[in-house]
Design a protein around this motif. Sequence first.
Motif: not given
Length: 332
Positions: A176, A180-181, A184, A189, A192-193, A244-245, A247
């Motif tokens: 994740v 995400r990194d 972005d 950005t 979503p994940i 880790q971000g 969603d």
Amino acid sequence: MDITKRPRRLRSDGVRPLISETALSPADLIAPVFVDATADERVPIESMPGHERVPVDGIVERVQEVRETGVEAVMLFGIPAEKDEQGTQAWVDDGVVQRALRRISEETDAYAIADLCFCEYTTHGHCGVVEEDAKEDPRQTVDNDATLELIERTALSQARAGADMIAPSGMMDGMVGTIRDALDREGFTEVPIMSYAVKYESAFYGPFRDAADGAPAFGDRRHYQMDPANRQEAVREARLDIEQGADVLMVKPALPYLDIVRDVRETTDLPVAAYNVSGEYAMLHAASEKGWLDLEEVARESLLSIKRAGADLILTYFAESIASECSAGRRT
């Protein structure tokens, strides 16, 4: 006997719908769709009655069929024309899912979620780069960190092709955060994940592996998918993906793991998804074909149980039939 408490008063037809605690709607459901680069026409999936592999040229028609039932979201699974050790067709610009995503994005208003895994794309059927000597030594399977690089490539490729959401399903540590990194950094950005945060090594995946040609050629997936005996581990996995971000958090399978769906629901205020997997779908169909169960009733009851356990979203092969019931006015 003086009976002062009578719960049956609230079970009559008139009041029962008014106090029903759980309901299903098409907005709760995601329909899985298999897109096949090797097919020129639709190919029925024998172990999953009512489902087919569809060619890229037919993907728009298939998605429109889903949307006509009221379901707005689809999850894409790809069957490539070629496979190799690394699964390179998972991230190439003209890959089967990438081509399908472009058509869906350009020609429909469907919400397109891209499954991100490598088992359908690799000759060995595992979910990443296999370690040296893995065929000879069952203790070795997927190289986690080497696979993260391929996950990053695939996520970016899917986002560029128009994926509305990325759904990594390989259960790699750090997947994740890696996605995400990358998203972005490349300007995605807003994508979503939905992480398969809690994915068990399960016998209920059999029909899917037939459908997607994704069965492992050797060994199994117990070294990266979770032990069905473990409950506390699921919460740890979910929390790591939150950090880790992620969603949305997915639990897979659904019905044998309703306690896990509830645990994850109580762990986070993020949306929780559950995957009503191929084996759960197939066993109800098989029982129905034998005349042992009413398919419509058990499908509805199964999905209600998943929603009641705490799932906000349900990925299910029953999506279209249940959504059609809703559209017909039946309360589900």
